[in-house]
Write a protein that holds these residues in place. Structure first.
Motif, short mmCIF file in Angstrom:
data_model
loop_
_atom_site.label_atom_id
_atom_site.label_comp_id
_atom_site.label_asym_id
_atom_site.label_seq_id
_atom_site.Cartn_x
_atom_site.Cartn_y
_atom_site.Cartn_z
N LEU A 134 -14.54 -18.75 -50.30
CA LEU A 134 -15.59 -18.07 -49.54
C LEU A 134 -15.07 -16.89 -48.74
O LEU A 134 -15.82 -16.29 -47.97
N GLY A 135 -13.80 -16.53 -48.91
CA GLY A 135 -13.19 -15.50 -48.09
C GLY A 135 -13.75 -14.11 -48.30
O GLY A 135 -13.56 -13.22 -47.47
N SER A 136 -14.45 -13.88 -49.40
CA SER A 136 -15.10 -12.60 -49.65
C SER A 136 -16.34 -12.86 -50.50
O SER A 136 -16.46 -13.89 -51.17
N ARG A 137 -17.26 -11.92 -50.46
CA ARG A 137 -18.49 -12.07 -51.25
C ARG A 137 -18.18 -12.09 -52.74
O ARG A 137 -18.81 -12.83 -53.50
N VAL A 138 -17.19 -11.32 -53.16
CA VAL A 138 -16.82 -11.28 -54.57
C VAL A 138 -16.32 -12.64 -55.02
O VAL A 138 -16.72 -13.15 -56.09
N ARG A 139 -15.46 -13.27 -54.22
CA ARG A 139 -14.96 -14.59 -54.59
C ARG A 139 -16.09 -15.61 -54.65
O ARG A 139 -16.16 -16.45 -55.56
N THR A 140 -16.99 -15.56 -53.68
CA THR A 140 -18.11 -16.50 -53.65
C THR A 140 -18.95 -16.39 -54.90
O THR A 140 -19.29 -17.39 -55.54
N LEU A 141 -19.31 -15.16 -55.26
CA LEU A 141 -20.16 -14.96 -56.42
C LEU A 141 -19.44 -15.29 -57.71
O LEU A 141 -20.03 -15.84 -58.65
#
Length: 363
Positions: A151-158
């Motif tokens: 969850l550390g960045s929006r890119v990782r989350t998506l």
């Protein structure tokens, strides 16, 4: 996925800003799914919450597990909340929180420190003590690394959500450490009362929900204090509570509340962010004003509502109050790189890592 839902998914905050002026307080994201924020709709939704289902989050359920209390329903959900509620009562932890806050302030470096990183580390330490009864920085550091990778960045989350859907994001080694610590806790608050097969999901849910939003709310409160003339130095209790409440309105720790689903399959997603910025409810909604009068029902719900309201709300408010009060009492706080652009961690809405504070000793 249509264009509206794609914008909602990929660029959540800009999308919410783009529909803020919709006076009816709802947007159809796709067939049979609606984003809602009108206070009358929200009040009715929360009144009838027991009759609705609460489907798991596609972002968080692979992390927290399908047995998390966050998406159980009916009698099972009620029973779990009754089990967890006593350990989340804020007043019993005041002395512990004060001690941990003072220690964390004493450890602050002399140079710039990321506000959100500092509050996140502190609130995770606090909920770790609540859940396990002891300090275990090695375990909490491993938990933080695991969470940040996802969850550390929006890119990782998506990427985790859409590139490999339907798979869990568990870490067997971390889970073993968490379960060992839960079983050895004194008193054994969770292990003694929860089914063994559910213990992992509830421990992870408590650690995640018990620190992420509290940390964001504390960091946002410090941000708004730094930007508001007259709020420097130690604040009296009434002004501090009003300041925290206004920060929770304008910068809620989560942009969305949990999904609701009717028996007919209609999905309703409440927007905390939009409800708190509705011009028909709040005069000059983008202005930070601790002197605002209380809003009507359904217009203010930073910790969710209905049967899914956060059971740790009182604990979270106590933590925010003690963190802010102690920091302002013991340090001159100056924020550098002031920006209000939030960083999304799932649905949690934290200040960006670039928002740094310099906290110098008061003489």
């Amino acid at each position: 996925m249509n264009r509206t839902e794609l914008r909602f998914t990929l660029r959540l905050i800009p999308f919410l800003d783009s529909v803020e002026s919709f006076e009816d307080g709802l947007v159809r994201l796709r067939d049979r799914r609606w984003l809602v924020w009108h206070p009358d709709v929200m009040a009715a939704l929360f009144r009838n919450d027991r009759a609705l289902r609460h489907p798991p989050s596609r972002t968080l359920s692979p992390l927290l597990g399908n047995r998390s209390v966050l998406w159980l329903d009916g009698a099972e959900h009620t029973a779990y909340r009754r089990t967890l509620a006593p350990m989340l009562r804020g007043a019993r932890y005041q002395a512990l929180i004060e001690e941990m806050v003072d220690r964390s302030i004493a450890e602050l470096p002399s140079g710039p420190t990321s506000v959100s990183a500092w509050t996140r580390k502190l609130t995770l330490r606090i909920i770790g003590r609540v859940v396990f009864g002891v300090d275990d920085d090695e375990l909490l550091t491993a938990f933080t690394r695991w969470l940040d990778r996802r969850l550390g960045s929006r890119v990782r989350t998506l990427a985790h959500r859409y590139l490999t859907p339907g798979t869990t994001r568990f870490d067997p080694r971390l889970d073993a450490m968490l379960l060992h610590r839960a079983h050895s806790a004194e008193p054994p608050a969770l292990a003694a009362y929860l089914p063994r097969d559910d213990l992992r999901d509830q421990v992870v849910s408590l650690l995640f929900a018990g620190h992420e939003t509290t940390a964001s709310a504390a960091a946002w409160t410090l941000y708004w204090i730094s930007r508001t003339p007259g709020l420097t130095g130690e604040l009296d209790d009434d002004l501090l509570d009003a300041t925290i409440r206004e920060s929770l309105r304008l910068s809620p720790p989560a942009a969305l509340a949990g999904n609701r689903m009717s028996d007919e399959g209609m999905v309703i997603t409440p927007s905390i962010y939009l409800a708190h910025r509705r011009a028909a409810t709040y005069e000059n909604p983008h202005v930070f004003d601790p002197a605002r009068t209380p809003p009507p029902p359904g217009a203010f719900f930073p910790f969710g509502g209905g049967v899914r309201h956060c059971p740790g709300k009182d604990l979270a408010l106590l933590e925010i109050r003690l963190i802010v009060r102690a920091l302002l009492r013991h340090r001159h706080v100056r924020l550098s790189s002031p920006t209000s652009t939030p960083q999304l961690r799932g649905a949690a809405m934290a200040p960006p890592p670039s928002l740094a504070m310099v906290a110098t000793c008061r003489h």
